[in-house]
Design a protein around this motif. Structure first.
Motif, short mmCIF file in Angstrom:
data_model
loop_
_atom_site.label_atom_id
_atom_site.label_comp_id
_atom_site.label_asym_id
_atom_site.label_seq_id
_atom_site.Cartn_x
_atom_site.Cartn_y
_atom_site.Cartn_z
N GLY A 37 48.88 42.83 47.32
CA GLY A 37 48.05 43.69 48.16
C GLY A 37 47.28 44.71 47.35
N GLN B 239 52.26 54.63 39.04
CA GLN B 239 50.85 54.19 39.11
C GLN B 239 50.39 53.53 37.81
OE1 GLN B 239 47.93 57.06 40.60
NE2 GLN B 239 46.49 56.26 39.10
N VAL B 240 49.81 52.36 37.97
CA VAL B 240 49.24 51.63 36.83
C VAL B 240 47.72 51.81 36.88
CG1 VAL B 240 48.87 49.30 35.90
CG2 VAL B 240 51.10 49.92 36.87
N GLY B 241 47.11 52.03 35.72
CA GLY B 241 45.65 52.10 35.73
C GLY B 241 45.09 53.19 34.85
N GLN B 242 43.82 53.39 35.03
CA GLN B 242 43.05 54.33 34.20
C GLN B 242 43.67 55.72 34.19
OE1 GLN B 242 38.89 54.39 35.27
NE2 GLN B 242 38.70 56.47 34.50
N THR B 243 44.12 56.19 35.35
CA THR B 243 44.72 57.52 35.42
C THR B 243 46.23 57.42 35.62
OG1 THR B 243 43.96 57.52 37.71
CG2 THR B 243 42.72 58.85 36.16
N SER C 281 43.60 45.16 45.34
CA SER C 281 42.29 44.51 45.29
C SER C 281 41.86 44.20 43.85
CB SER C 281 41.24 45.37 45.99
OG SER C 281 41.16 46.63 45.37
N ALA D 278 47.58 49.21 48.46
CA ALA D 278 47.36 49.69 49.82
C ALA D 278 47.65 48.60 50.84
CB ALA D 278 45.91 50.16 49.96
N ASP E 287 49.27 36.23 53.47
CA ASP E 287 49.81 37.51 53.92
C ASP E 287 51.08 37.82 53.12
OD1 ASP E 287 50.88 39.66 55.23
OD2 ASP E 287 50.90 38.74 57.22
N LEU E 288 51.05 38.96 52.41
CA LEU E 288 52.18 39.30 51.56
C LEU E 288 53.48 39.44 52.35
CD1 LEU E 288 52.57 42.62 52.03
CD2 LEU E 288 50.56 42.65 50.58
N ASN F 218 47.04 38.07 47.78
CA ASN F 218 46.05 38.84 48.53
C ASN F 218 45.51 37.97 49.67
OD1 ASN F 218 43.60 40.40 49.26
ND2 ASN F 218 44.15 41.57 47.41
N SER F 219 45.30 38.61 50.81
CA SER F 219 44.80 37.83 51.97
C SER F 219 43.30 37.57 51.86
CB SER F 219 45.12 38.58 53.27
OG SER F 219 44.66 39.91 53.16
N SER G 205 49.35 50.70 42.82
CA SER G 205 47.96 51.13 42.66
C SER G 205 47.87 52.61 43.06
CB SER G 205 47.03 50.30 43.55
OG SER G 205 47.26 50.67 44.90
N ARG G 206 46.76 53.21 42.71
CA ARG G 206 46.59 54.62 43.10
C ARG G 206 46.52 54.76 44.62
NH1 ARG G 206 42.36 58.66 40.25
NH2 ARG G 206 41.22 59.11 42.12
N GLN H 235 39.47 50.32 37.76
CA GLN H 235 40.37 51.41 37.39
C GLN H 235 41.82 50.92 37.34
OE1 GLN H 235 38.18 51.73 39.97
NE2 GLN H 235 36.71 53.28 39.29
N HIS H 236 42.18 50.02 38.23
CA HIS H 236 43.55 49.47 38.20
C HIS H 236 43.69 48.52 37.01
CE1 HIS H 236 47.50 48.59 39.80
NE2 HIS H 236 47.28 47.33 39.47
P1 FAD Z 1 42.46 48.50 48.19
O1 FAD Z 1 41.30 48.48 47.32
O2 FAD Z 1 42.32 49.08 49.55
O3 FAD Z 1 42.98 47.00 48.31
C1 FAD Z 1 44.00 46.59 49.16
C2 FAD Z 1 44.08 45.08 49.06
O4 FAD Z 1 45.15 44.60 49.84
C3 FAD Z 1 42.80 44.36 49.56
O5 FAD Z 1 42.31 43.51 48.53
C4 FAD Z 1 43.27 43.58 50.76
O6 FAD Z 1 42.60 42.32 50.89
C5 FAD Z 1 44.74 43.38 50.45
N1 FAD Z 1 45.58 43.20 51.65
C6 FAD Z 1 45.58 43.95 52.80
N2 FAD Z 1 46.52 43.51 53.63
C7 FAD Z 1 47.12 42.46 53.02
C8 FAD Z 1 48.17 41.58 53.40
N3 FAD Z 1 48.84 41.72 54.56
N4 FAD Z 1 48.52 40.60 52.55
C9 FAD Z 1 47.88 40.44 51.36
N5 FAD Z 1 46.88 41.25 50.95
C10 FAD Z 1 46.53 42.24 51.77
N6 FAD Z 1 43.41 53.02 40.96
C11 FAD Z 1 44.54 52.55 40.39
O7 FAD Z 1 45.21 51.65 40.89
N7 FAD Z 1 44.98 53.13 39.21
C12 FAD Z 1 44.33 54.12 38.58
O8 FAD Z 1 44.79 54.60 37.54
C13 FAD Z 1 43.10 54.58 39.16
N8 FAD Z 1 42.39 55.55 38.55
C14 FAD Z 1 41.19 55.91 39.10
C15 FAD Z 1 40.38 56.82 38.41
C16 FAD Z 1 39.17 57.19 38.93
C17 FAD Z 1 38.32 58.15 38.16
C18 FAD Z 1 38.73 56.65 40.16
C19 FAD Z 1 37.40 57.03 40.73
C20 FAD Z 1 39.53 55.76 40.86
C21 FAD Z 1 40.76 55.38 40.34
N9 FAD Z 1 41.57 54.47 41.01
C22 FAD Z 1 42.70 54.01 40.41
C23 FAD Z 1 41.30 54.03 42.39
C24 FAD Z 1 40.64 52.66 42.46
O9 FAD Z 1 39.24 52.82 42.39
C25 FAD Z 1 40.98 51.97 43.81
O10 FAD Z 1 40.65 52.83 44.87
C26 FAD Z 1 42.45 51.59 43.94
O11 FAD Z 1 42.90 50.93 42.80
C27 FAD Z 1 42.60 50.67 45.15
O12 FAD Z 1 43.94 50.39 45.34
P2 FAD Z 1 44.37 49.08 46.13
O13 FAD Z 1 43.86 47.88 45.43
O14 FAD Z 1 45.83 49.17 46.36
O15 FAD Z 1 43.66 49.28 47.55
#
Ligand code: FAD
Length: 338
Positions: free
Chosen positions: A282, A265-269, A284, A226, A321-322, A303-304, A251-252, A288-289
């Motif tokens: 970017g 998508q990489v991860g549990q689902t 977290s 994200a 910052d990515l 990651n920032s 990520s999801r 699940q990931h």
């Molecule tokens: P976020 O958690 O929002 O993290 C974004 C990161 O980006 C933050 O750490 C932030 O610091 C960083 N960032 C922001 N801006 C910048 C920047 N400019 N430069 C550097 N860093 C930056 N998720 C999966 O990925 N795969 C799955 O298979 C999966 N299955 C799931 C199954 C279930 C049952 C459930 C409940 C959830 C599942 N999820 C899965 C979702 C998971 O819980 C998280 O919501 C998801 O992984 C978060 O994705 P993210 O890390 O991209 O987003």
């Protein structure tokens, strides 16, 4: 050899090739069977697929039950279920493993409900162990291990009495052993018995879409989350992956935001991957990931947020910052490649 404790593996095949998940399950099945002092039996269904029986033996099967029949040429729920249910009822395997593919997810519950056995979907590990309940000890049960409650706990599920112990496993979760081409095994031909009801559904036309990516066998994966901020910005991930000759993961949250297709998508689902190098940008790093990441990969995280959980498992941690770091990496790679 204890034939009462056979480990069965359903062999999926397509276009003359055994699915990777079935070969992985044969490797795992071999390990379980050795622990049980038993043998691995591969259930191979299809048409014109007899040559695949040897391949199943090289990967760990001791016995191949070969159902080669025109009505099994393409997967259809009813005829495939008929073959599997008849064999399971007649021979009562101890354990039955299937890939958590669309076909495996269709077939496994049909077999489980027909023989009144339990089924655990999407296991992330399988072990043999004992279980005690109300003063009784059940020895050598299959521990069916998988994340539960949104990945917040790892559950170990057992099925003490209603056997076979059925489990599905996604591709990439179990390790694929190298084939041993000196292995020898038995091939038993099965004559399927269909009645009219098994064949009511006919396949009129079939369209196959080539896979958009091959994450499970990629040696380098660049994954975006994200934190990439937008679909346009996600292009940086594609650029870095292309520079390094890797595949694109996500990520999801990135998939849900529409930055990239769900197949990435990489991860549990999503997909479970085992690259040599995983670059998480970017992301977290929620459980699940991480469930889809192999901890034996070298992990670089950008990651920032210095407190992001991904840094707990990263070998190289880049706090920044990515939008700056990824172009730097691409430039540095090109300069050093000169
Ligand atoms: P976020 O958690 O929002 O993290 C974004 C990161 O980006 C933050 O750490 C932030 O610091 C960083 N960032 C922001 N801006 C910048 C920047 N400019 N430069 C550097 N860093 C930056 N998720 C999966 O990925 N795969 C799955 O298979 C999966 N299955 C799931 C199954 C279930 C049952 C459930 C409940 C959830 C599942 N999820 C899965 C979702 C998971 O819980 C998280 O919501 C998801 O992984 C978060 O994705 P993210 O890390 O991209 O987003």
């Amino acid at each position: 050899m204890n034939k009462n404790r056979e480990v069965w593996v359903f062999i999926e095949q397509e276009a003359g090739q055994i699915a990777a998940v079935s070969l992985e399950l044969l490797s795992k099945g071999r390990e379980l069977a050795e622990r049980l002092g038993s043998r691995v039996c591969a259930l191979l269904c299809g048409h014109g697929i007899a040559h695949l029986a040897e391949e199943a033996i090289y990967h760990g099967a001791d016995l191949v039950l070969l159902a080669d029949h025109p009505d099994l040429a393409l997967y259809r729920s009813l005829p495939y279920a008929r073959v599997a249910i008849d064999l399971v009822q007649a021979r009562r395997p101890y354990i039955f493993l299937l890939g958590a593919t669309p076909n495996g997810r269709d077939l496994a519950p049909r077999v489980a409900s027909a023989v009144r056995a339990g089924l655990t979907a999407d296991c992330t590990d399988l072990q043999i162990g004992d279980f005690r309940q109300k003063g009784r000890v059940y020895s050598d049960l299959l521990y069916q291990i998988r994340p539960a409650f949104g990945g917040n706990v790892i559950a170990t599920i057992v099925n003490p009495e209603m056997h076979p112990q059925l489990a599905t496993v996604r591709e990439g979760v179990m390790r694929l052993g190298a084939p041993d081409r000196t292995r020898r095994g038995e091939i038993e031909t099965i004559e399927p018995q269909f009645d009219g009801r098994d064949l009511v559904l006919q396949i009129v036309k079939r369209e196959m879409q080539p896979p958009c990516c091959n994450l499970t066998s990629a040696s380098i994966i660049v994954a975006g989350g994200a934190g990439m901020g937008s679909k346009e910005n996600f292009q940086l991930i594609h650029e870095l992956a292309q520079t390094l000759g890797g595949e694109v993961g996500a990520s999801r949250a990135a998939v849900d935001a529409g930055f990239i297709a769900a197949e990435h998508q990489v991860g549990q689902t999503g997909v479970t991957v085992r690259p040599r190098l995983y670059i998480a940008c970017g992301i977290s790093g929620t459980v699940q990931h991480r469930a889809g990441m192999d901890q034996s990969s070298k992990i670089i995280a950008i990651n920032s947020d210095p407190a992001a959980p991904i840094f707990q498992i990263a070998h190289y941690k880049i706090v920044g910052d990515l939008n700056q770091v990824i172009p730097w990496m691409i430039r540095a790679y090109h300069e050093n490649a000169k």
